[in-house]
Structures are given as structure tokens and as C-alpha cells.
Scaffold this active site. Structure first.
Site, PDB file in Angstrom:
ATOM      1  NE  ARG A 111      56.389 -67.537 -53.810  1.00 24.34           N
ATOM      2  CZ  ARG A 111      55.679 -66.463 -54.115  1.00 24.34           C
ATOM      3  NH1 ARG A 111      56.165 -65.571 -54.956  1.00 24.34           N
ATOM      4  NH2 ARG A 111      54.478 -66.281 -53.595  1.00 24.34           N
ATOM      5  CD  GLN A 162      55.599 -56.259 -51.424  1.00 25.35           C
ATOM      6  OE1 GLN A 162      56.410 -56.483 -50.527  1.00 25.35           O
ATOM      7  NE2 GLN A 162      54.683 -57.135 -51.786  1.00 25.35           N
ATOM      8  NE  ARG A 193      52.523 -64.863 -56.834  1.00 24.75           N
ATOM      9  CZ  ARG A 193      51.394 -64.341 -57.291  1.00 24.75           C
ATOM     10  NH1 ARG A 193      50.622 -65.038 -58.107  1.00 24.75           N
ATOM     11  NH2 ARG A 193      51.005 -63.123 -56.945  1.00 24.75           N
ATOM     12  N   GLY A 236      52.170 -59.144 -47.900  1.00 21.12           N
ATOM     13  CA  GLY A 236      53.330 -58.258 -47.842  1.00 21.12           C
ATOM     14  C   GLY A 236      53.026 -56.895 -48.428  1.00 21.12           C
ATOM     15  CG  ASP A 290      55.199 -62.173 -57.629  1.00 18.92           C
ATOM     16  OD1 ASP A 290      56.060 -62.341 -56.744  1.00 18.92           O
ATOM     17  OD2 ASP A 290      54.445 -61.183 -57.655  1.00 18.92           O
ATOM     18  CB  SER A 303      50.442 -55.281 -58.125  1.00 20.86           C
ATOM     19  OG  SER A 303      51.361 -56.263 -57.768  1.00 20.86           O
ATOM     20  NE  ARG A 346      51.650 -50.615 -56.793  1.00 15.45           N
ATOM     21  CZ  ARG A 346      52.145 -51.778 -56.373  1.00 15.45           C
ATOM     22  NH1 ARG A 346      51.331 -52.792 -56.092  1.00 15.45           N
ATOM     23  NH2 ARG A 346      53.453 -51.942 -56.220  1.00 15.45           N
TER      24      ARG A 346
HETATM   25  C1  S3P Z   1      54.514 -56.576 -55.398  1.00 18.98           C
HETATM   26  C2  S3P Z   1      55.879 -56.545 -55.543  1.00 18.98           C
HETATM   27  C3  S3P Z   1      56.720 -57.753 -55.488  1.00 18.98           C
HETATM   28  C4  S3P Z   1      55.906 -59.001 -55.710  1.00 18.98           C
HETATM   29  C5  S3P Z   1      54.665 -59.020 -54.881  1.00 18.98           C
HETATM   30  C6  S3P Z   1      53.779 -57.832 -55.211  1.00 18.98           C
HETATM   31  C7  S3P Z   1      53.772 -55.298 -55.434  1.00 18.98           C
HETATM   32  O1  S3P Z   1      57.329 -57.843 -54.214  1.00 18.98           O
HETATM   33  O2  S3P Z   1      56.692 -60.142 -55.430  1.00 18.98           O
HETATM   34  O3  S3P Z   1      53.941 -60.206 -55.108  1.00 18.98           O
HETATM   35  O4  S3P Z   1      52.526 -55.322 -55.523  1.00 18.98           O
HETATM   36  O5  S3P Z   1      54.406 -54.245 -55.386  1.00 18.98           O
HETATM   37  P1  S3P Z   1      58.691 -57.054 -53.859  1.00 18.98           P
HETATM   38  O6  S3P Z   1      58.397 -55.617 -53.801  1.00 18.98           O
HETATM   39  O7  S3P Z   1      59.103 -57.605 -52.511  1.00 18.98           O
HETATM   40  O8  S3P Z   1      59.657 -57.417 -54.948  1.00 18.98           O
END
Ligand code: S3P
Length: 425
Positions: free
Chosen positions: A342, A165, A385, A90, A311, A18, A22
Site C-alpha cells: 500500500r 490476525q 482500499r 488474510g 487499514d 473483522s 470472527r
Molecule cells: C485484521 C487485522 C489487520 C487488518 C486487517 C484485518 C483483523 O491485519 O489490517 O484488515 O481482522 O484482525 P494484521 O493483523 O495483519 O495487522
């Protein structure tokens, strides 16, 4: 049951996914050169690097884990010449859209077959309310997404689901809006975006469930060392927790309160977990995590606890399979729209290995301790995962398990199989 190896020693885990995503995005928006150490060079984060290069950003690789980024400033990006491919990531598409929604040009973002099935309405709706024009398949809810950005206004937005996210996407777009943007979360999600933007000079204010970002002209560059990823560490923490007498040290892992739900769960289940040498790096709490395995007992994970371990649920299911009693996890419907469903993937995988377990619409239960039956081929559903969790169950039980697709592990943790073998001696 097969023979379980003695588990002891030190395991270093790669940089936080994460935070790596960023750092690349925000450094690209900054004025001046940023230096990022401890970067995670995995498939997902390299998709974010690709997105920023497509926007004209110069990114220099000093080593696989150290990069320098010459920021283009918030308003200096080029229009991408081609479709941007976010792969399986994602975070790349959802947070990236927050930046693209603010740019005075057209971008098109797509992903692999798994990503193209994941819900994007959750970012399209608020970004559209801010003034971006976004279209996509199935009434603008699925990738590919076509984003015509610019001319954003401030909004106050109540998020239907806790999602870092979505929150991050809206906050980034908010930096470009004509007035402040406020996001209200149902439960607090990870706050890496808020911490990093603050360190770059943005005005970000949290008040209970609300986060407000003020419009900005510029961001300062970053000089950071990304902490180890607690989500990657989770597989080794669960492995050690499951094996009585095991003892592992994982140095330099990020222990942001929004990410350490797994630690509370493992402690409740009976593992001894300590944070040694707590410190701060780049505005994030970091520690050396020391864990000792004992016999585990079942626990209940209520909805409030879910965002801080979202996660880690596949790994927790594996711990539950080896624990005494019935573990239940509820309020986790979000797991159905991750890299795979999952809930279904873990119940299917664990059942085929002889573990008693079942689904709820918003969670699952697992009864242990199970007698793992080997010789099965289990499916990862292309989900990193799920693959790592099943490999850890095999390692802890000493029963060989064949996971059909392990290539997906490279999206977050290249080198995982080798590191697992090292730990097992
Ligand atoms: C993440 C937020 C989470 C997490 C993903 C990474 C992030 O997802 O499951 O692996 O880096 O902001 P969600 O925002 O869909 O909860």
C-alpha cells in the site's frame, strides 16, 4: 479542478469486516445456535463462511445481513474434503489456521494470487511451536498451507509485529491447548477476538501488553448485531473532512479504541468529528459519527498510532493530498504486506495524479494541497482500499479519475460506488 458536489446527509456503512469474520468462526465453534445481525456479506467474509461450511457447519442465510449458525462445538468439526480457498482474505486464512491447527485432521488452505504472496510465517511459527505441523511454499511461509492439527501445548509468545490476525490465530489455538497461552504485543492491536471470546464464556485476561487465554471445553453461542465498519466509514469521513462545508452523519459505527486512529488524525488535521449517542452492542462501543469538513492541515502520524489506523492509511494519504503542508506517516512497514504494497501503490497512484509524495521503507509523505490532474488511469493493484481511496480523491477534487480495477471493492464494501454517488447527489 472540477466542480465538487455539496456533501451532506446520512450514510450507512455495512457491518464490520473483522467482527463479521470472527462471529462466523466463533459461532461455528460454539454449542448451540448463534444469531448474527448486521453481518457483512462481502467476498472476504463469505470466504470465512465457506471455510466453516467445509468443516461441516450449517449456516442459514435469513437475509443477506442476518445469518444463523448451528455451532458444531469446539471438537465437532469434520475433515474438509477439498482444499479451502480463502480468496483474497488474510483474516480467513490467518485466523482460520488457529482453529485448523487444533483439529485432529489435515486441512489445506490457499487463496488468490494476491493472498498467495502474503507472509504466513508469522502464524506458522507460533502454531508450530504449539505442536501443529504446518507446511507451505517457501519454507512454510506462503500459501497453500497444509495443516495437520491437534495435540497443542501452551506457549508464551512475543509477537514481532502488532497484528490482530496473528494474535487471534494464537488465542484460538490456545483455547485447545493443554495449558494457557500468552501473547505479548509490541503495540496493542484491535481486540475484537478478546471481547467476543469473553462474551462466549472463555477466560481471556489482558495485562498491559500481554493477553492470556485459558484452555476451554465449550463456548456459548452468540446473539449479536455487528456494528458498522469504521474502515468502510473512513472513506466517507475523509471525503467530508476534505470538503469545507460538508456535513455527514454515519449512524451505528463501531468505535473500538483499537480502530479509531483515523478520527484523532482527522481532528488534528482540522475536521470537526463527534460521536453522538455512544452505546455498546455485543461488547463493542458504537456511536453515530457526525463530521463537518473544514480546510485541512497536514499532520504527523507516529509509529505508536499506526495499529489503530493501519487499514485507513490509504484514505489518510488522500486527506493529506488536499491538506495544507507535509504529512508524514512512519512505522507502517506492515502496509507493504497488505492486499497490495500500500505504500508503493499510494505513492504511485497519487504521483500520477499530480500529488507531491514519496516513500520511506516504513511509511510515506504527502505534500498538499495538490492540484489534481485528471484524465489518468490509475491502478488499484487489486486492492479494495486503494481503489476506494482514489475514487474518494476524485470525488473530493471533482476531477474524474479512472481506476483500472474496482471489482476488488466487493471484498469489503459491496455497494460502495453507489453509496458514493448518492452522497455526491
Ligand atoms: C485484521 C487485522 C489487520 C487488518 C486487517 C484485518 C483483523 O491485519 O489490517 O484488515 O481482522 O484482525 P494484521 O493483523 O495483519 O495487522
Amino acid at each position: 479542478m472540477g466542480k465538487t458536489a455539496k456533501i451532506s446527509g446520512t450514510v450507512t456503512v455495512p457491518g464490520d469486516k473483522s467482527i463479521s469474520h470472527r462471529a462466523v468462526m466463533f459461532a461455528s465453534m460454539a454449542e448451540g445456535q448463534s444469531r448474527i445481525r448486521g453481518f457483512l456479506p462481502a467476498e472476504d467474509t463469505l470466504r470465512t463462511v465457506g471455510m466453516m461450511i467445509a468443516l461441516g457447519v450449517e449456516i442459514h442465510e435469513i437475509s443477506p445481513t442476518e445469518i444463523r449458525i448451528n455451532g458444531r462445538g469446539m471438537r465437532g468439526f469434520d475433515e474438509p474434503q477439498d482444499i479451502i480457498d480463502a480468496g483474497n482474505s488474510g483474516t480467513t486464512i490467518r485466523i482460520g489456521c488457529g482453529i485448523l491447527a487444533a483439529q485432529p485432521f489435515v486441512s489445506i488452505v490457499t487463496g488468490d494470487p494476491y493472498l498467495r504472496r502474503r507472509p504466513m510465517g508469522r502464524i506458522v511459527r507460533p502454531l508450530t511451536r504449539m505442536g501443529a505441523r504446518i507446511t507451505g511454499r517457501r519454507e512454510n511461509t506462503l500459501p497453500p498451507l497444509c495443516i495437520e492439527g491437534g495435540g497443542l501445548r501452551g506457549i508464551r509468545y512475543e509477537m514481532p509485529v502488532a497484528s490482530a490476525q496473528v494474535k487471534s490465530s494464537i488465542l484460538l489455538a490456545g483455547l485447545y491447548a493443554d495449558s494457557p497461552v500468552t501473547v505479548i504485543e509490541p503495540l496493542p492491536s484491535r481486540d475484537h477476538t478478546e471481547r467476543m471470546l469473553l462474551s462466549m464464556g472463555a477466560r481471556v485476561v489482558r495485562e498491559e501488553r500481554e493477553v492470556t487465554v485459558h484452555p476451554a471445553e465449550r463456548l456459548r453461542p452468540l446473539a449479536i448485531t455487528v456494528p458498522g465498519d469504521i474502515s468502510s466509514a473512513s472513506f466517507f469521513l475523509v471525503l467530508a473532512a476534505m470538503v469545507p462545508g460538508a456535513s455527514l452523519c454515519l449512524p451505528g459505527v463501531g468505535v473500538n479504541p483499537g480502530r479509531i486512529g483515523l478520527i484523532s488524525v482527522l481532528r488534528r488535521m482540522g475536521a470537526d468529528v463527534r460521536f453522538a449517542s455512544p452505546r455498546e452492542e455485543g461488547g463493542e462501543p458504537v456511536a453515530d459519527i457526525v463530521i463537518e469538513g473544514r480546510g485541512l492541515v497536514a499532520t504527523e502520524v507516529p509509529p505508536e498510532e499506526v495499529p489503530a489506523l493501519i487499514d485507513e492509511v490509504p484514505a489518510i494519504c488522500v486527506a493529506a493530498a488536499m491538506a495544507e503542508g507535509r504529512t508524514e506517516i512512519r512505522g507502517a512497514a506492515e502496509l507493504r504486506v497488505k492486499e497490495s504494497d500500500r505504500i508503493a501503490a499510494m505513492v504511485k497512484g497519487l504521483s500520477s495524479l499530480g500529488v507531491s509524495c514519496g516513500e520511506y521503507p516504513d511509511g510515506l509523505w504527502v505534500k498538499g494541497p495538490a492540484r489534481i490532474t485528471g484524465g489518468q488511469r490509475v491502478e488499484s493493484h487489486g486492492d479494495h482500499r486503494i481503489a476506494m481511496s482514489l475514487l474518494v480523491l476524485s470525488a473530493a477534487s471533482g476531477v474524474p479519475v479512472e481506476v483500472d480495477d474496482t471489482a476488488c471493492i466487493a471484498s469489503s464494501f459491496p455497494g460502495f460506488p453507489e453509496r458514493l454517488r448518492e452522497v455526491l447527489g
